[in-house]
Write a protein that holds these residues in place. Structure first.
Motif, PDB file in Angstrom:
ATOM      1  N   UNK A  50       0.864  -1.174   0.000  1.00 53.00           N
ATOM      2  CA  UNK A  50       0.000   0.000   0.000  1.00 53.00           C
ATOM      3  C   UNK A  50       0.899   1.222   0.000  1.00 53.00           C
ATOM      4  N   UNK A  51       0.662   2.149  -0.941  1.00 51.31           N
ATOM      5  CA  UNK A  51       1.465   3.363  -0.996  1.00 51.31           C
ATOM      6  C   UNK A  51       0.564   4.584  -1.046  1.00 51.31           C
ATOM      7  N   UNK A  52       1.137   5.715  -0.684  1.00 49.58           N
ATOM      8  CA  UNK A  52       0.486   7.005  -0.844  1.00 49.58           C
ATOM      9  C   UNK A  52       1.430   7.868  -1.667  1.00 49.58           C
ATOM     10  N   UNK A  53       0.954   8.355  -2.814  1.00 51.79           N
ATOM     11  CA  UNK A  53       1.771   9.137  -3.742  1.00 51.79           C
ATOM     12  C   UNK A  53       1.216  10.548  -3.816  1.00 51.79           C
ATOM     13  N   UNK A  54       2.067  11.546  -3.579  1.00 53.42           N
ATOM     14  CA  UNK A  54       1.684  12.951  -3.695  1.00 53.42           C
ATOM     15  C   UNK A  54       2.412  13.541  -4.895  1.00 53.42           C
ATOM     16  N   UNK A  55       1.639  13.980  -5.880  1.00 48.90           N
ATOM     17  CA  UNK A  55       2.194  14.453  -7.145  1.00 48.90           C
ATOM     18  C   UNK A  55       2.402  15.964  -7.127  1.00 48.90           C
ATOM     19  N   UNK A  56       3.545  16.391  -7.640  1.00 49.24           N
ATOM     20  CA  UNK A  56       3.784  17.810  -7.863  1.00 49.24           C
ATOM     21  C   UNK A  56       3.380  18.151  -9.298  1.00 49.24           C
ATOM     22  N   UNK A  57       3.349  19.428  -9.620  1.00 48.48           N
ATOM     23  CA  UNK A  57       3.047  19.840 -10.991  1.00 48.48           C
ATOM     24  C   UNK A  57       4.051  19.177 -11.928  1.00 48.48           C
ATOM     25  N   UNK A  58       3.556  18.563 -12.979  1.00 47.41           N
ATOM     26  CA  UNK A  58       4.434  17.858 -13.906  1.00 47.41           C
ATOM     27  C   UNK A  58       4.774  16.442 -13.491  1.00 47.41           C
ATOM     28  N   UNK A  59       4.238  15.985 -12.374  1.00 47.86           N
ATOM     29  CA  UNK A  59       4.512  14.626 -11.912  1.00 47.86           C
ATOM     30  C   UNK A  59       3.908  13.576 -12.827  1.00 47.86           C
ATOM     31  N   UNK A  60       4.550  12.410 -12.863  1.00 48.17           N
ATOM     32  CA  UNK A  60       4.064  11.299 -13.686  1.00 48.17           C
ATOM     33  C   UNK A  60       4.276   9.980 -12.964  1.00 48.17           C
ATOM     34  N   UNK A  61       3.366   9.049 -13.201  1.00 44.37           N
ATOM     35  CA  UNK A  61       3.542   7.658 -12.800  1.00 44.37           C
ATOM     36  C   UNK A  61       3.420   6.836 -14.074  1.00 44.37           C
ATOM     37  N   UNK A  62       4.486   6.186 -14.477  1.00 48.15           N
ATOM     38  CA  UNK A  62       4.444   5.347 -15.663  1.00 48.15           C
ATOM     39  C   UNK A  62       5.015   3.977 -15.329  1.00 48.15           C
ATOM     40  N   UNK A  63       4.467   2.949 -15.947  1.00 40.40           N
ATOM     41  CA  UNK A  63       4.972   1.607 -15.704  1.00 40.40           C
ATOM     42  C   UNK A  63       4.100   0.565 -16.367  1.00 40.40           C
ATOM     43  N   UNK A  64       4.412  -0.681 -16.062  1.00 37.35           N
ATOM     44  CA  UNK A  64       3.627  -1.820 -16.545  1.00 37.35           C
ATOM     45  C   UNK A  64       3.492  -2.812 -15.400  1.00 37.35           C
ATOM     46  N   UNK A  65       2.272  -3.211 -15.106  1.00 39.34           N
ATOM     47  CA  UNK A  65       2.069  -4.234 -14.096  1.00 39.34           C
ATOM     48  C   UNK A  65       2.644  -5.556 -14.593  1.00 39.34           C
ATOM     49  N   UNK A  66       3.244  -6.298 -13.687  1.00 33.05           N
ATOM     50  CA  UNK A  66       3.816  -7.593 -14.039  1.00 33.05           C
ATOM     51  C   UNK A  66       3.130  -8.684 -13.223  1.00 33.05           C
ATOM     52  N   UNK A  67       3.750  -9.138 -12.145  1.00 31.73           N
ATOM     53  CA  UNK A  67       3.090 -10.156 -11.323  1.00 31.73           C
ATOM     54  C   UNK A  67       1.955  -9.567 -10.500  1.00 31.73           C
ATOM     55  N   UNK A  68       2.070  -8.282 -10.165  1.00 29.43           N
ATOM     56  CA  UNK A  68       1.090  -7.641  -9.286  1.00 29.43           C
ATOM     57  C   UNK A  68       0.110  -6.775 -10.047  1.00 29.43           C
ATOM     58  N   UNK A  69      -1.151  -6.840  -9.636  1.00 24.87           N
ATOM     59  CA  UNK A  69      -2.186  -5.924 -10.061  1.00 24.87           C
ATOM     60  C   UNK A  69      -2.124  -4.698  -9.139  1.00 24.87           C
ATOM     61  N   UNK A  70      -2.608  -3.553  -9.620  1.00 22.93           N
ATOM     62  CA  UNK A  70      -2.576  -2.334  -8.802  1.00 22.93           C
ATOM     63  C   UNK A  70      -3.936  -1.639  -8.877  1.00 22.93           C
ATOM     64  N   UNK A  71      -4.402  -1.205  -7.723  1.00 22.99           N
ATOM     65  CA  UNK A  71      -5.626  -0.407  -7.597  1.00 22.99           C
ATOM     66  C   UNK A  71      -5.203   1.011  -7.223  1.00 22.99           C
ATOM     67  N   UNK A  72      -5.577   2.015  -8.051  1.00 24.04           N
ATOM     68  CA  UNK A  72      -5.245   3.421  -7.811  1.00 24.04           C
ATOM     69  C   UNK A  72      -6.517   4.182  -7.435  1.00 24.04           C
ATOM     70  N   UNK A  73      -6.479   4.928  -6.330  1.00 25.39           N
ATOM     71  CA  UNK A  73      -7.636   5.693  -5.844  1.00 25.39           C
ATOM     72  C   UNK A  73      -7.201   7.142  -5.631  1.00 25.39           C
ATOM     73  N   UNK A  74      -7.977   8.079  -6.170  1.00 23.96           N
ATOM     74  CA  UNK A  74      -7.650   9.496  -5.995  1.00 23.96           C
ATOM     75  C   UNK A  74      -8.208   9.982  -4.661  1.00 23.96           C
ATOM     76  N   UNK A  75      -7.315  10.305  -3.738  1.00 26.06           N
ATOM     77  CA  UNK A  75      -7.714  10.824  -2.428  1.00 26.06           C
ATOM     78  C   UNK A  75      -8.068  12.298  -2.549  1.00 26.06           C
ATOM     79  N   UNK A  76      -7.245  13.060  -3.255  1.00 30.29           N
ATOM     80  CA  UNK A  76      -7.532  14.472  -3.503  1.00 30.29           C
ATOM     81  C   UNK A  76      -6.807  14.913  -4.765  1.00 30.29           C
ATOM     82  N   UNK A  77      -7.300  16.007  -5.371  1.00 33.90           N
ATOM     83  CA  UNK A  77      -6.674  16.525  -6.578  1.00 33.90           C
ATOM     84  C   UNK A  77      -7.297  15.979  -7.851  1.00 33.90           C
TER      85      UNK A  77
END
Length: 248
Positions: A50-77
């Protein structure tokens, strides 16, 4: 002046309370111009992350799921997301489930956008297809009463189908609401409080918790909670589901 040696965070053999006052930032390849806090992972003894990611202006999350599935939820913003051939703009309370083998990109965020993630190694089930990309949003109207108690409501965020081996739900406790029993079960939990405050009992230890706090519960960690304060107590939580119990 606060005393820096004090914290509400607690780490035990079968549960943990992780408060924001103890966060230390991590670096995740492909996740740039952002602050990443790994709240729960296998180093704690868990079988989820479980992670919490705080994005700055211009922030990016890029990748490819492999063995793990990921659930992303917008807390704010707000941010734009591309998964496979699908493009959406996500706002608070909206989410996307990214199954294994999928490319994803989150970009063009509002400064301070926060994403909560749950990761689990996917366990295929013979005769059932791997789940597809799934978008949704928080909606109290889709949260039925829990165990005939009008003070308790749960919204299931992922389809209740055997292809899924993880569930993510939002549990709302109105003022005075509490679990009707001390739960003792095989499911593991990771959760974060989205609103309000509460008292949580874990393995016969009592903890005050509030918005922003996260909790890890190992299988068979006894648990009970009650809302506290002037507003609803709300948390989002993960659990493992739909697979035969095995010895690892």
């Amino acid at each position: 002046m606060e005393i820096s040696a004090l914290t509400r965070s607690v780490v035990k053999r079968n549960h943990a309370i992780i408060a924001p006052d103890g966060y230390i930032n991590s670096v995740v390849p492909g996740w740039t111009n952002c602050t990443v806090n790994v709240i729960i992972n296998e180093q704690l003894g868990a079988r989820l992350a479980q992670t919490l990611v705080t994005l700055r202006a211009g922030g990016q999350l890029t990748g490819q799921t492999q063995a793990s599935q990921i659930f992303f939820f917008v807390v704010e913003g707000q941010c734009e997301v591309s998964v496979g051939s699908q493009d959406r703009t996500l706002t608070p309370g909206q989410y996307v489930y990214v199954p294994v083998g999928q490319h994803y990109r989150f970009q063009n965020p509002i400064e301070g956008t926060q994403l909560l993630t749950f990761h689990k190694v996917y366990e295929p089930l013979e005769g059932h297809a791997t789940p597809a990309v799934f978008f949704g949003e928080r909606d109290l109207a889709k949260a039925p009463v829990y165990m005939n108690d009008e003070a308790l409501r749960i919204q299931e965020l992922l389809p209740n189908e055997l292809g899924f081996d993880m569930a993510v739900n939002i549990f709302t406790y109105r003022t005075g609401g509490h679990l009707p029993m001390v739960e003792t079960h095989i499911m593991e939990h990771g959760l974060m409080y989205l609103q309000g405050q509460a008292i949580y009992m874990l393995d016969n230890e009592w903890y005050p918790v509030r918005k922003g706090d996260s909790i890890w519960m190992a299988p068979y960690c006894q648990q009970w909670a009650t809302a506290m304060g002037q507003e609803d107590s709300v948390y989002i939580y993960y659990k493992n589901v739909n697979r035969f119990p095995t010895v690892m």
